[in-house]
Each structure stands twice: as structure tokens, then as C-alpha cells.
Design a protein around this motif. Structure first.
Motif, PDB file in Angstrom:
ATOM      1  N   GLU A  52       0.807  -1.222   0.000  1.00  0.00           N
ATOM      2  CA  GLU A  52       0.000   0.000   0.000  1.00  0.00           C
ATOM      3  C   GLU A  52       0.837   1.267   0.000  1.00  0.00           C
ATOM      4  O   GLU A  52       0.356   2.328  -0.381  1.00  0.00           O
ATOM      5  CB  GLU A  52      -0.968   0.000   1.192  1.00  0.00           C
ATOM      6  N   ASP A  53       2.091   1.165   0.405  1.00  0.00           N
ATOM      7  CA  ASP A  53       2.969   2.340   0.460  1.00  0.00           C
ATOM      8  C   ASP A  53       3.841   2.487  -0.793  1.00  0.00           C
ATOM      9  O   ASP A  53       4.741   3.321  -0.838  1.00  0.00           O
ATOM     10  CB  ASP A  53       3.852   2.290   1.701  1.00  0.00           C
ATOM     11  N   GLU A  54       3.559   1.726  -1.825  1.00  0.00           N
ATOM     12  CA  GLU A  54       4.392   1.692  -3.031  1.00  0.00           C
ATOM     13  C   GLU A  54       4.657   3.080  -3.614  1.00  0.00           C
ATOM     14  O   GLU A  54       5.747   3.363  -4.086  1.00  0.00           O
ATOM     15  CB  GLU A  54       3.728   0.800  -4.100  1.00  0.00           C
ATOM     16  N   TYR A  55       3.662   3.953  -3.580  1.00  0.00           N
ATOM     17  CA  TYR A  55       3.790   5.274  -4.189  1.00  0.00           C
ATOM     18  C   TYR A  55       3.840   6.404  -3.161  1.00  0.00           C
ATOM     19  O   TYR A  55       3.576   7.552  -3.497  1.00  0.00           O
ATOM     20  CB  TYR A  55       2.629   5.506  -5.168  1.00  0.00           C
ATOM     21  N   ASP A  56       4.194   6.100  -1.920  1.00  0.00           N
ATOM     22  CA  ASP A  56       4.228   7.138  -0.878  1.00  0.00           C
ATOM     23  C   ASP A  56       5.158   8.293  -1.221  1.00  0.00           C
ATOM     24  O   ASP A  56       4.818   9.455  -1.006  1.00  0.00           O
ATOM     25  CB  ASP A  56       4.632   6.547   0.474  1.00  0.00           C
ATOM     26  N   HIS A  57       6.339   7.997  -1.737  1.00  0.00           N
ATOM     27  CA  HIS A  57       7.295   9.068  -2.057  1.00  0.00           C
ATOM     28  C   HIS A  57       6.756   9.975  -3.158  1.00  0.00           C
ATOM     29  O   HIS A  57       6.867  11.206  -3.069  1.00  0.00           O
ATOM     30  CB  HIS A  57       8.652   8.495  -2.476  1.00  0.00           C
ATOM     31  N   GLN A  58       6.163   9.369  -4.164  1.00  0.00           N
ATOM     32  CA  GLN A  58       5.604  10.163  -5.252  1.00  0.00           C
ATOM     33  C   GLN A  58       4.416  10.981  -4.762  1.00  0.00           C
ATOM     34  O   GLN A  58       4.268  12.154  -5.124  1.00  0.00           O
ATOM     35  CB  GLN A  58       5.178   9.254  -6.415  1.00  0.00           C
ATOM     36  N   ALA A  59       3.587  10.381  -3.929  1.00  0.00           N
ATOM     37  CA  ALA A  59       2.422  11.090  -3.392  1.00  0.00           C
ATOM     38  C   ALA A  59       2.845  12.303  -2.566  1.00  0.00           C
ATOM     39  O   ALA A  59       2.258  13.388  -2.685  1.00  0.00           O
ATOM     40  CB  ALA A  59       1.575  10.147  -2.541  1.00  0.00           C
ATOM     41  N   GLU A  60       3.860  12.129  -1.744  1.00  0.00           N
ATOM     42  CA  GLU A  60       4.352  13.233  -0.922  1.00  0.00           C
ATOM     43  C   GLU A  60       4.876  14.369  -1.794  1.00  0.00           C
ATOM     44  O   GLU A  60       4.568  15.545  -1.556  1.00  0.00           O
ATOM     45  CB  GLU A  60       5.449  12.736   0.015  1.00  0.00           C
ATOM     46  N   ALA A  61       5.638  14.030  -2.809  1.00  0.00           N
ATOM     47  CA  ALA A  61       6.195  15.057  -3.689  1.00  0.00           C
ATOM     48  C   ALA A  61       5.096  15.776  -4.467  1.00  0.00           C
ATOM     49  O   ALA A  61       5.124  16.998  -4.618  1.00  0.00           O
ATOM     50  CB  ALA A  61       7.208  14.432  -4.639  1.00  0.00           C
ATOM     51  N   ILE A  62       4.111  15.034  -4.955  1.00  0.00           N
ATOM     52  CA  ILE A  62       2.996  15.656  -5.677  1.00  0.00           C
ATOM     53  C   ILE A  62       2.232  16.583  -4.755  1.00  0.00           C
ATOM     54  O   ILE A  62       1.918  17.725  -5.119  1.00  0.00           O
ATOM     55  CB  ILE A  62       2.062  14.579  -6.275  1.00  0.00           C
ATOM     56  N   ALA A  63       1.918  16.123  -3.544  1.00  0.00           N
ATOM     57  CA  ALA A  63       1.169  16.940  -2.582  1.00  0.00           C
ATOM     58  C   ALA A  63       1.912  18.236  -2.264  1.00  0.00           C
ATOM     59  O   ALA A  63       1.304  19.309  -2.206  1.00  0.00           O
ATOM     60  CB  ALA A  63       0.903  16.150  -1.302  1.00  0.00           C
TER      61      ALA A  63
END
Length: 87
Positions: free
Chosen positions: A31-42
Motif C-alpha cells: 500500500e505504500d508503493e507510491y508514498d514518495h511520489q504522493a508526498e512530492a505531488i502533494a
């Protein structure tokens, strides 16, 4: 919305869409696969960057340039932008 909530929402969306086809949506524990990308997008969107430009830039950085504009990922990009602009 706070950046933390935005990050969680974006991460869940990316996990569901799995634009890079990592298999995370089908595999428990990823479920955390895209956490880094999500943080950067946010963070970029919170600073006022256009959601589409922010998403493309983040994926260009983490994967390869133009990756979100190719094939089925272009549809995922549209879904991500729609979700980001709906809030």
C-alpha cells in the motif's frame, strides 16, 4: 486539507491505479508503493503548481521522462489530475 491528508489520499489513489504497473494493487503489503511520489505531488500542488505538471514532473524524476504520457499511463494521469482538482 493538510499536506498529510493530501499525501494519504494521493498515495491511495496511486496504489489503486498503479500507473507504473508495479503490481502493488494486487499484492497485500504494498500500500505504500507510491508514498514518495504522493508526498512530492502533494508538496508541489500545495505550493501552487498545476496538478498535471506536478504529477508529470514527479514521475519523470522517479521513473523516466515522459513516462506518464505513454499508453495507459496517460489515462492514469487524467484520473490522478481529476482527483487532485476535485478537492
Amino acid at each position: 486539507m493538510s499536506t498529510a491528508l493530501d499525501t494519504a489520499h494521493i498515495s491511495a489513489l496511486l496504489h489503486q491505479l498503479d500507473p507504473m504497473r508495479t503490481g502493488c494493487a494486487e499484492n497485500p503489503g504494498m500500500e505504500d508503493e507510491y508514498d514518495h511520489q504522493a508526498e512530492a505531488i502533494a508538496e508541489r500542488v500545495a505550493r501552487g503548481e498545476d496538478p498535471r505538471a506536478a504529477t508529470v514532473a514527479v514521475f519523470d524524476f522517479w521513473f523516466w521522462e515522459g513516462c506518464m504520457t505513454e499508453g495507459a499511463r496517460a489515462q492514469a494521469l487524467d484520473a490522478i489530475v481529476s482527483a487532485l482538482t476535485a478537492h
